[in-house]
Write a protein that holds these residues in place. Structure first.
Motif, PDB file in Angstrom:
ATOM      1  N   GLU A 132      -3.012  -5.298 -13.645  1.00 13.20           N
ATOM      2  CA  GLU A 132      -4.246  -4.660 -14.095  1.00 13.20           C
ATOM      3  C   GLU A 132      -5.085  -5.637 -14.915  1.00 13.20           C
ATOM      4  OE1 GLU A 132      -3.406  -0.607 -15.847  1.00 13.20           O
ATOM      5  OE2 GLU A 132      -1.402  -1.241 -15.250  1.00 13.20           O
ATOM      6  N   ASP A 136     -11.004  -9.093  -9.332  1.00 14.55           N
ATOM      7  CA  ASP A 136     -11.002  -8.156  -8.202  1.00 14.55           C
ATOM      8  C   ASP A 136     -10.622  -8.879  -6.913  1.00 14.55           C
ATOM      9  OD1 ASP A 136     -11.431  -6.220  -6.287  1.00 14.55           O
ATOM     10  OD2 ASP A 136     -13.376  -5.593  -7.094  1.00 14.55           O
ATOM     11  N   VAL A 137      -9.633  -8.345  -6.241  1.00 11.96           N
ATOM     12  CA  VAL A 137      -9.141  -8.948  -5.008  1.00 11.96           C
ATOM     13  C   VAL A 137     -10.239  -9.008  -3.936  1.00 11.96           C
ATOM     14  CG1 VAL A 137      -8.307  -6.739  -4.080  1.00 11.96           C
ATOM     15  CG2 VAL A 137      -7.226  -8.850  -3.350  1.00 11.96           C
ATOM     16  N   ARG A 138     -11.208  -8.126  -4.026  1.00  7.47           N
ATOM     17  CA  ARG A 138     -12.254  -8.101  -2.993  1.00  7.47           C
ATOM     18  C   ARG A 138     -13.207  -9.284  -3.091  1.00  7.47           C
ATOM     19  NH1 ARG A 138     -14.380  -1.969  -1.723  1.00  7.47           N
ATOM     20  NH2 ARG A 138     -12.343  -1.045  -1.267  1.00  7.47           N
ATOM     21  N   SER A 173      -6.385  -8.102  -9.440  1.00 11.67           N
ATOM     22  CA  SER A 173      -6.252  -6.662  -9.551  1.00 11.67           C
ATOM     23  C   SER A 173      -6.836  -6.003  -8.305  1.00 11.67           C
ATOM     24  CB  SER A 173      -6.996  -6.178 -10.801  1.00 11.67           C
ATOM     25  OG  SER A 173      -7.074  -4.773 -10.815  1.00 11.67           O
ATOM     26  N   VAL A 174      -6.249  -4.879  -7.888  1.00 14.46           N
ATOM     27  CA  VAL A 174      -6.706  -4.221  -6.660  1.00 14.46           C
ATOM     28  C   VAL A 174      -7.656  -3.054  -6.915  1.00 14.46           C
ATOM     29  CG1 VAL A 174      -4.697  -4.874  -5.266  1.00 14.46           C
ATOM     30  CG2 VAL A 174      -4.655  -2.753  -6.611  1.00 14.46           C
ATOM     31  N   GLY A 175      -7.824  -2.662  -8.156  1.00 10.05           N
ATOM     32  CA  GLY A 175      -8.710  -1.528  -8.413  1.00 10.05           C
ATOM     33  C   GLY A 175      -8.500  -0.963  -9.793  1.00 10.05           C
ATOM     34  N   PRO A 176      -9.185   0.148 -10.076  1.00  9.30           N
ATOM     35  CA  PRO A 176      -9.211   0.681 -11.439  1.00  9.30           C
ATOM     36  C   PRO A 176      -7.948   1.428 -11.872  1.00  9.30           C
ATOM     37  CG  PRO A 176     -10.564   2.025  -9.997  1.00  9.30           C
ATOM     38  CD  PRO A 176     -10.102   0.858  -9.177  1.00  9.30           C
ATOM     39  N   ARG A 177      -7.045   1.765 -10.927  1.00 11.89           N
ATOM     40  CA  ARG A 177      -5.862   2.535 -11.321  1.00 11.89           C
ATOM     41  C   ARG A 177      -4.603   1.694 -11.194  1.00 11.89           C
ATOM     42  NH1 ARG A 177      -5.868   8.877 -10.776  1.00 11.89           N
ATOM     43  NH2 ARG A 177      -4.377   8.358 -12.399  1.00 11.89           N
ATOM     44  N   SER A 178      -3.605   2.034 -11.967  1.00  9.57           N
ATOM     45  CA  SER A 178      -2.315   1.354 -11.899  1.00  9.57           C
ATOM     46  C   SER A 178      -1.494   1.999 -10.778  1.00  9.57           C
ATOM     47  CB  SER A 178      -1.597   1.497 -13.243  1.00  9.57           C
ATOM     48  OG  SER A 178      -0.342   0.868 -13.186  1.00  9.57           O
ATOM     49  N   LEU A 179      -1.158   1.204  -9.752  1.00  4.53           N
ATOM     50  CA  LEU A 179      -0.544   1.737  -8.542  1.00  4.53           C
ATOM     51  C   LEU A 179       0.888   1.262  -8.357  1.00  4.53           C
ATOM     52  CD1 LEU A 179      -3.530   1.129  -6.082  1.00  4.53           C
ATOM     53  CD2 LEU A 179      -3.006   3.206  -7.363  1.00  4.53           C
ATOM     54  N   LEU A 187      -3.067  -2.917  -0.069  1.00  3.69           N
ATOM     55  CA  LEU A 187      -4.449  -3.295  -0.360  1.00  3.69           C
ATOM     56  C   LEU A 187      -4.664  -4.797  -0.174  1.00  3.69           C
ATOM     57  CD1 LEU A 187      -4.802  -0.866  -3.371  1.00  3.69           C
ATOM     58  CD2 LEU A 187      -6.178  -0.770  -1.292  1.00  3.69           C
ATOM     59  N   ASN A 190      -4.766  -5.472   3.583  1.00  3.31           N
ATOM     60  CA  ASN A 190      -6.042  -5.039   4.149  1.00  3.31           C
ATOM     61  C   ASN A 190      -7.158  -6.031   3.843  1.00  3.31           C
ATOM     62  OD1 ASN A 190      -8.710  -3.055   3.393  1.00  3.31           O
ATOM     63  ND2 ASN A 190      -7.772  -2.742   5.388  1.00  3.31           N
ATOM     64  N   GLU A 191      -7.173  -6.522   2.606  1.00  6.40           N
ATOM     65  CA  GLU A 191      -8.223  -7.489   2.244  1.00  6.40           C
ATOM     66  C   GLU A 191      -8.093  -8.754   3.096  1.00  6.40           C
ATOM     67  OE1 GLU A 191     -10.815  -6.975   0.332  1.00  6.40           O
ATOM     68  OE2 GLU A 191     -11.528  -9.003   0.716  1.00  6.40           O
TER      69      GLU A 191
ATOM     70  N   SER B  43       1.145   4.907 -10.431  1.00  7.66           N
ATOM     71  CA  SER B  43       2.187   4.416 -11.320  1.00  7.66           C
ATOM     72  C   SER B  43       2.403   5.404 -12.468  1.00  7.66           C
ATOM     73  CB  SER B  43       1.770   3.042 -11.850  1.00  7.66           C
ATOM     74  OG  SER B  43       2.835   2.434 -12.516  1.00  7.66           O
ATOM     75  N   LEU B 187      -5.580   3.182   1.245  1.00  9.69           N
ATOM     76  CA  LEU B 187      -6.881   2.510   1.289  1.00  9.69           C
ATOM     77  C   LEU B 187      -8.027   3.479   0.987  1.00  9.69           C
ATOM     78  CD1 LEU B 187      -5.977   0.305   4.361  1.00  9.69           C
ATOM     79  CD2 LEU B 187      -6.574  -0.565   2.086  1.00  9.69           C
ATOM     80  N   ASN B 190      -7.973   4.153  -2.783  1.00  8.65           N
ATOM     81  CA  ASN B 190      -8.502   2.996  -3.512  1.00  8.65           C
ATOM     82  C   ASN B 190     -10.028   2.961  -3.444  1.00  8.65           C
ATOM     83  OD1 ASN B 190      -9.187  -0.325  -3.055  1.00  8.65           O
ATOM     84  ND2 ASN B 190      -8.001   0.219  -4.852  1.00  8.65           N
ATOM     85  N   ARG B 194     -12.436   3.293  -6.700  1.00  9.30           N
ATOM     86  CA  ARG B 194     -13.408   2.279  -7.081  1.00  9.30           C
ATOM     87  C   ARG B 194     -14.787   2.887  -7.314  1.00  9.30           C
ATOM     88  NH1 ARG B 194     -12.763  -3.189  -5.846  1.00  9.30           N
ATOM     89  NH2 ARG B 194     -10.630  -3.795  -5.321  1.00  9.30           N
TER      90      ARG B 194
END
Lengths: 200, 200
Positions: A132, A136-138, A173-179, A187, A190-191, B43, B187, B190, B194
């Protein structure tokens, strides 16, 4: 080749766990197995350009590193029990000392050692820690031959963190939530897929 | 509330399956269970703004629709066996006829009926079919109260396709590769995260 390294702080490095009670008897190996599926399996196929390393730190045989290579593995099924059985058989079949990654089943390799031993063989491969608050991975640069390091439900320990920082690993980080780790792997795949679509 | 509808063409609508051999004995319910985890768990927490519908079309009690509501469900564990046990107990506990969704365990509801019965209750909620070749989820309009319809490893049958087309459901795609339903759900979650980060 994309490489996912999953650090299991308590995940069993021996086959002494029960398929009937995987989470508690295996030190939460189940979480790593789900990430393994996310890393290597797509619909009706295996990702031949992906490879997974499980760093197993639980139990009397620990630490060990188990690798599943999408390019060589056979008969990989997506369900948790089948994956657990594959890992259990591999761990049970291991000879007492393995100083380097050794193929024990098709595409499944094992060695004694921890993250430090694994890192010593990486040379200067581009490395990323998934956590976290990272970039951003994107929008990050992501070479197809990247190594991605992920923690389990306990996250990273201080020693692992230092080892990875010493390599200059960037934080993503992959996004706003902890996954869960498996979602993070999905994710990432996919990227990378979007940037360089694999042959169908 | 985000809603994920997973159509299991052969997934068992009764509890007559074995936890020791889930994929073959349950008509691939395992694939739906993994998508359920992806939909509802992050998580150390449950997504209270997500809800999953499993359309179960396999076995003598089919068709049935089972709902797990993230806002009400308790003790949801991520491992496949625990999820299978929860669904098995719910299916086993069902009275002989259920004409509407009825809570049988906390946050787990069941009804007789198929996709058509489920759709008849949706009114004009925005609906999306997840399929290869659809509009990219990253650039599509995605209301937070969307209904997402996903097939299993067999994809959609013609009748389901027609029902969804008649609702004017738009087709969405998550990327260049054909993925397991659970990865598609990850996906989607996510992308929605976002756009409207949930409270931590």
């Amino acid at each position: 080749m994309r490489r996912f390294v999953l650090i299991g702080q308590t995940a069993s490095a021996s086959g002494d766990f029960s398929l009937e009670n995987l989470p508690s008897s295996s030190g939460r190996l189940d979480a790593l197995l789900r990430a393994l599926r996310a890393a290597l399996l797509v619909s009706h196929a295996v990702r031949t350009n992906a490879c997974v390393y499980l760093v197993l730190r639980g139990g009397p045989k620990a630490p060990r590193v188990l690798r599943v290579d999408g390019a060589r593995v056979k008969f990989l099924r997506p369900d948790e029990r089948s994956l657990a059985l594959l890992i259990k058989k591999t761990l049970d079949a291991a000879p007492p000392a393995l100083s380097e990654l050794t193929e024990l089943r098709p595409g499944v390799d094992l060695r004694d050692g921890d993250l430090a031993e694994l890192l010593s063989e990486l040379a200067d491969a581009p490395s990323y820690v998934l956590e976290e608050g990272g970039a951003d991975v994107r929008t990050a640069a992501l070479p197809e031959d990247a190594w991605f390091f992920l923690g389990d439900h306990q996250g990273f320990d201080a020693a692992s963190r230092e080892l990875l920082a010493a390599r200059g690993a960037a934080t993503l980080s992959v996004g706003p939530r902890s996954l869960h780790a498996e979602d993070v792997v999905t994710l990432l795949n996919n990227e990378l897929d979007r940037r360089s679509p694999a042959p169908r």
